[in-house]
Design a protein around this motif. Structure first.
Motif, PDB file in Angstrom:
ATOM      1  N   PRO A   1      -3.781   6.843   3.932  1.00 47.39           N
ATOM      2  CA  PRO A   1      -2.413   7.356   3.816  1.00 47.39           C
ATOM      3  C   PRO A   1      -1.636   7.403   5.127  1.00 47.39           C
ATOM      4  O   PRO A   1      -0.425   7.164   5.124  1.00 47.39           O
ATOM      5  CB  PRO A   1      -2.613   8.762   3.232  1.00 47.39           C
ATOM      6  CG  PRO A   1      -4.033   9.123   3.543  1.00 47.39           C
ATOM      7  CD  PRO A   1      -4.788   7.847   3.511  1.00 47.39           C
TER       8      PRO A   1
ATOM      9  N   ASP B   1       4.415   1.221  -3.091  1.00 45.80           N
ATOM     10  CA  ASP B   1       3.135   0.714  -2.589  1.00 45.80           C
ATOM     11  C   ASP B   1       3.118  -0.811  -2.507  1.00 45.80           C
ATOM     12  O   ASP B   1       2.037  -1.415  -2.442  1.00 45.80           O
ATOM     13  CB  ASP B   1       1.989   1.191  -3.476  1.00 45.80           C
ATOM     14  CG  ASP B   1       1.572   2.621  -3.163  1.00 45.80           C
ATOM     15  OD1 ASP B   1       1.901   3.111  -2.075  1.00 45.80           O
ATOM     16  OD2 ASP B   1       0.923   3.243  -4.038  1.00 45.80           O
TER      17      ASP B   1
ATOM     18  N   SER C   1      -2.389   3.260  -0.374  1.00 42.29           N
ATOM     19  CA  SER C   1      -1.928   4.557   0.123  1.00 42.29           C
ATOM     20  C   SER C   1      -2.896   5.684  -0.203  1.00 42.29           C
ATOM     21  O   SER C   1      -2.922   6.708   0.487  1.00 42.29           O
ATOM     22  CB  SER C   1      -0.549   4.875  -0.459  1.00 42.29           C
ATOM     23  OG  SER C   1      -0.588   4.865  -1.878  1.00 42.29           O
TER      24      SER C   1
END
Length: 333
Positions: A104, A82, A100
């Motif tokens: 997403p 991430d 995320s």
């Protein structure tokens, strides 16, 4: 004992004066003697000591001090997958924490775009003062990176039940409900919907007119006063957590009234964009955030809302959500 002797001495002086005062000519002598007798009879004065000043209270710790002193248990790691790293041709680096859990599809696109090397000839081509710095393909003619979703959903908002939040106890001007997700993101809402706010350093996906939602190949970060009017109109996909000056301290553009760089040589070239999990372990940066559920975070919020003496004399008891950035720091693993 000293008082009695002084009294006798004064009485003797007075008697002598009375004996001498057998006519009006001795009035002055009598007055002088009376004054001398009063001085001798008066007890000596003892000066009263000045009270000791009360000790000054110790200043309350600042928000930064609270975060710095927070124990290891109050911090949580940001996943390497991430974290996106932008390396500029001049050697500067920017680290972006990817949201995320909230966007997403867009974030998955961004990982694919980075891993395809699509941004290696991209550049910063727009810097609008007190607004945004934007980067990507300034010509808008480059073919998309392979395998990405060309029409991502509008990841602008979601049901309030989707993410539990630690409430922010202070009022916000743009949302009736605000707080922080367990994974460290500021969240705004209205009781039915939630969304990520456009705060300083947040990263969004540039797009054309709706229904276009952008692919994630063209991005911007907020470099000025939080443009919260963009909330729920554009996908927020991350936050700059290191190297913000490389974005905010660039020369301002003048083109089109939008801060576009009018000459190609003004653009800031990008050398590479990588995902931290793809960097060799020994060279990989690591980051962690102060968990919103920790008691240290609650103290941090209060300190941000009510700055303390000696400099601050009037507590505000209010704070915009964007003035409550979740503390992030580099970490060793």
């Amino acid at each position: 004992m000293l008082g009695k002797e002084a009294s006798r001495s004064g009485q003797g002086a007075l008697s002598q004066a009375l004996l001498a005062c057998h006519d009006g000519a001795m009035i002055k002598t009598l007055a002088t003697a009376l004054f001398a007798a009063a001085l001798q009879a008066a007890p000596a004065s003892v000066p009263t000591p000045a009270p000791s000043p009360a000790p000054s209270p110790a200043p309350a710790p600042s928000a930064a001090q609270i975060a710095d002193a927070a124990p290891a248990r109050a911090w949580a790691a940001i996943a390497d997958d991430d974290v996106m790293l932008i390396d500029f041709a001049d050697g500067k680096r920017v680290a972006i924490w990817l949201a995320s859990g909230f966007a997403p599809v867009h974030v998955a696109n961004m990982r694919k775009i980075a891993r395809a090397g699509w941004w290696s000839d991209a550049s910063v081509y727009r810097v609008q003062d007190n607004y945004v710095t934007q980067w990507g393909d300034p010509t808008e003619t480059k073919a998309p990176a392979p395998g990405i979703e060309l029409t991502p959903p509008a990841e602008y908002e979601w049901p309030a039940s989707a993410h539990a939040i630690t409430p922010n106890p202070f009022a916000d001007a743009y949302a009736s409900v605000t707080g922080f997700s367990a994974d460290g993101w500021p969240v705004a809402g209205n009781g039915q919907q939630q969304w990520l706010p456009h705060c300083y350093g947040m990263v969004g996906v540039a797009r054309n007119l709706a229904p276009d939602t952008g692919t994630g190949g063209d991005l911007y970060t907020v470099i000025g006063h939080a443009p919260r009017h963009l909330d729920r109109n554009i996908a927020v996909v991350g936050r700059v957590i290191e190297g913000m000056a490389a974005m905010s301290a660039l020369p301002r553009g003048t083109g089109g009234g939008l801060g576009l760089y009018e000459r190609p040589e003004m653009r800031v070239p990008i050398a590479r964009v990588t995902i931290a999990s793809d960097v060799p372990a020994g060279l990989r940066p690591h980051f962690e955030y102060l968990t919103p559920s920790s008691p240290e975070f609650a103290r941090y919020l209060t300190a941000r809302a009510n700055r303390t003496p000696p400099f601050f004399t009037v507590p505000s008891n209010a704070v915009d959500l964007c003035n409550l950035p979740v503390p992030v720091r580099t970490a060793k693993r």
